[in-house]
Design an enzyme around this catalytic site. Structure first.
Site, mmCIF file in Angstrom:
data_model
loop_
_atom_site.group_PDB
_atom_site.id
_atom_site.type_symbol
_atom_site.label_atom_id
_atom_site.label_comp_id
_atom_site.label_asym_id
_atom_site.label_seq_id
_atom_site.Cartn_x
_atom_site.Cartn_y
_atom_site.Cartn_z
ATOM 1 N N GLU A 127 -50.928 -110.723 3.665
ATOM 2 C CA GLU A 127 -50.064 -110.412 2.533
ATOM 3 C C GLU A 127 -48.715 -109.901 2.984
ATOM 4 O O GLU A 127 -47.689 -110.156 2.356
ATOM 5 C CB GLU A 127 -50.751 -109.372 1.627
ATOM 6 N N GLU A 128 -48.700 -109.159 4.091
ATOM 7 C CA GLU A 128 -47.462 -108.510 4.515
ATOM 8 C C GLU A 128 -46.507 -109.476 5.212
ATOM 9 O O GLU A 128 -45.370 -109.111 5.504
ATOM 10 C CB GLU A 128 -47.769 -107.328 5.438
ATOM 11 N N HIS B 205 -55.476 -106.910 -0.254
ATOM 12 C CA HIS B 205 -55.262 -107.364 1.125
ATOM 13 C C HIS B 205 -55.638 -106.288 2.128
ATOM 14 O O HIS B 205 -55.500 -105.088 1.848
ATOM 15 C CB HIS B 205 -53.830 -107.850 1.347
ATOM 16 N N ASP C 280 -54.611 -106.627 5.540
ATOM 17 C CA ASP C 280 -53.629 -106.513 6.623
ATOM 18 C C ASP C 280 -52.674 -105.372 6.287
ATOM 19 O O ASP C 280 -52.552 -104.976 5.119
ATOM 20 C CB ASP C 280 -52.855 -107.825 6.817
ATOM 21 N N HIS D 217 -45.485 -98.537 3.571
ATOM 22 C CA HIS D 217 -44.654 -99.050 4.676
ATOM 23 C C HIS D 217 -43.938 -97.932 5.426
ATOM 24 O O HIS D 217 -43.111 -98.223 6.291
ATOM 25 C CB HIS D 217 -43.612 -100.081 4.187
ATOM 26 N N ASP E 56 -52.312 -103.313 -6.049
ATOM 27 C CA ASP E 56 -51.406 -103.195 -4.897
ATOM 28 C C ASP E 56 -50.012 -102.747 -5.319
ATOM 29 O O ASP E 56 -49.014 -103.167 -4.745
ATOM 30 C CB ASP E 56 -51.337 -104.559 -4.181
ATOM 31 N N ASP F 131 -51.533 -98.899 0.877
ATOM 32 C CA ASP F 131 -51.135 -100.318 0.853
ATOM 33 C C ASP F 131 -51.891 -101.078 1.906
ATOM 34 O O ASP F 131 -51.439 -101.191 3.030
ATOM 35 C CB ASP F 131 -49.619 -100.415 1.077
HETATM 36 ZN ZN ZN Z 1 -49.599 -104.449 -0.389
HETATM 37 ZN ZN ZN Z 2 -47.108 -103.842 1.766
#
Ligand code: ZN
Ligand code: ZN
Length: 466
Positions: free
Chosen positions: A152-153, A87, A89, A439, A176, A118
């Site tokens: 995805e997030e 992903h 995003d 994150h 991921d 990520d």
């Molecule tokens: Zn991810």
């Molecule tokens: Zn993530």
């Protein structure tokens, strides 16, 4: 002839970093305020998708965008299709960065940028693995699709749409998470605790309470605004509290209005122990003072049932599966206003053997005394691919060969795209000694880890496509 995968990866390092930096510079946080039919989760995610597809086209692949929200880069032919799902995003950067989150820099061999680990870094490494196989013209008998998502997030709209218009790959992985492999993923559901907003009768009147950016992140920042008859007492008590808690914070007083800001530590919501929840620390502090009505209930229930309890013991929801591990709970978003009432979003990751209905009933029975009602978000059921699946074995063998480390099955609480395929897993790109900064502020990924991952991905994909 044996292929030297590490050497092949190394030969592409400069190009890889150039392409990765290009992608990291795109602020691809979902932005619903700028969403349109043409850009369903906002312009940033769409721009990142288009940039990746353009790269695929430049490198001579077949590419396709599906609804400007997902797409794929395709190579090879055959009856079976392998999927590699990444992903582009990213979660919002939040506060606390030492550098611009969208201006990648390399310090001490690490790339600092939102998305470096990520999932833009690992995604680009997996893309380069496919590119390597193509450039070496290796004989393969299956088709591979590198599938790119842009939501995805948040809500996974991207893959819902993609799989409604494109065929589901027969097997595959998502780069991921971690090596050696993630062949089990816990179920994922958010349950919302809602209260009304009455506020009369205490010495303090709550005007607002806010914490958290996403349900899947531990909130770093929390702010409460209230009027008070005891502002000075509260101010002194707060600085005492900060002394004994793993937080920092400030109090500002303006007439009878008090604003308290707490700073904890953000972390991925799948393991709340990695962070410090600013929201629950703030509510726990406020629970020592008198508020009225629902405001009091809201503060109290957070302090009594949610604070510092990632395994939900106090809610009697603690549960463990031998293979998949603990049920975890992250209180990710808090809001309260007298007009809209109170809300706490509790994001649960639960192993097989637990189900959402019983979690809901249990929460309801514990929190009814506070006048709280429970509502439910989307549910992702637990996912498990057996350790003796041939793909799982291949992925583990290649990892062990490259690292000399023991390869074993693993389950996590984070949902990756791996769960979208019946025979889907997550595979890298973090190694056992990598620092997990997903994150978080100052997210980074070591260049060496990405290069190692690229070589592993290339050999593993080649073995699976042969
Ligand atoms: Zn991810
Ligand atoms: Zn993530």
């Amino acid at each position: 002839m044996a292929i030297d995968w590490k050497k092949e990866a190394e030969a592409r390092k400069d190009d890889f970093l150039k392409d990765l930096f290009m992608l990291l510079k795109i602020d691809s946080v979902r932005d619903d305020s700028k969403a349109s039919n043409d850009a369903p989760v906002g312009p940033g995610p769409k721009e990142a998708l288009e940039a990746f597809l353009a790269l695929g086209e430049k490198d001579g692949f077949i590419t396709k965008s599906t609804g400007n929200i997902a797409g794929h880069i395709e190579y090879g032919e055959g009856d079976e299709t392998m999927g590699v799902l990444a992903h582009v995003d990213v979660v919002p950067p939040g506060n606390g960065w030492d550098t611009d989150p969208f201006e990648p820099v390399i310090k001490d061999g690490k790339i600092y940028a939102r998305g470096s680990s990520d999932d833009k870094g690992p995604g680009m490494a997996a893309y380069y693995a496919i590119k390597m196989i193509k450039e070496m013209n290796l004989p393969i008998s299956k088709r591979i699709r590198f599938i790119i998502g842009t939501d995805e997030e948040s809500g996974w709209q991207c893959m819902d749409h993609y799989l409604s218009v494109e065929e589901e790959p027969d097997f595959g992985f998502s780069p991921d998470a971690n090596f050696p492999i993630i062949n089990g993923e816990k179920g994922n559901v958010s349950l919302y605790v809602n209260t009304k907003g009455t506020n009369k009768g205490g010495q303090n009147t709550l005007i607002s309470f806010d914490a958290g950016l996403r349900e899947n992140m531990v909130p770093r920042d929390a702010v409460a605004v209230f009027t008070s008859e005891e502002a000075d007492v509260i101010e002194k008590a707060f600085y005492d509290y900060v002394e004994s808690a793993p937080i920092s914070g400030t109090v500002s007083i303006d007439g009878d209005q008090v604003t308290i800001e707490v700073v904890g530590k953000s972390a991925h919501g799948m393991e709340p122990r990695g962070g410090v929840n600013g929201g629950t620390y703030l509510a726990t502090f406020l629970s020592n003072f008198s508020f009225g009505g629902d405001a009091q209930n809201y503060i109290q229930l957070i302090a009594e049932y949610i604070h510092e309890d990632s395994r939900a013991n106090k809610l009697s929801l603690d549960f463990v599966d031998e293979v998949m591990g603990d049920l975890t709970m992250n209180a990710g978003v808090f809001t309260f206003t007298p007009e809209d009432g109170g809300m706490v979003a509790l994001n649960f990751r639960y192993p097989r053997g637990m189900n959402v209905e019983s979690m809901e009933i249990q929460l309801d029975s514990k929190l009814a005394e506070y006048g709280a009602t429970i509502s439910r978000g989307g549910v992702k059921e637990p996912h498990y691919v057996p350790a003796d699946d041939p793909m799982v074995k291949t992925l583990l063998d290649v990892y062990a060969k490259h690292t000399g480390l023991e390869a074993h099955e693993q389950s996590i609480g984070g949902g990756t795209y791996g769960r979208l395929l019946k025979r889907g897993v997550a595979y890298g790109a973090m190694f056992p000694d990598s620092v997990d900064t997903m994150h978080q502020a100052n997210e980074f990924m070591a260049v060496d880890d990405l290069m190692k991952a690229m070589a592993i991905y290339a050999e593993a994909i080649y073995e699976l496509l042969k």
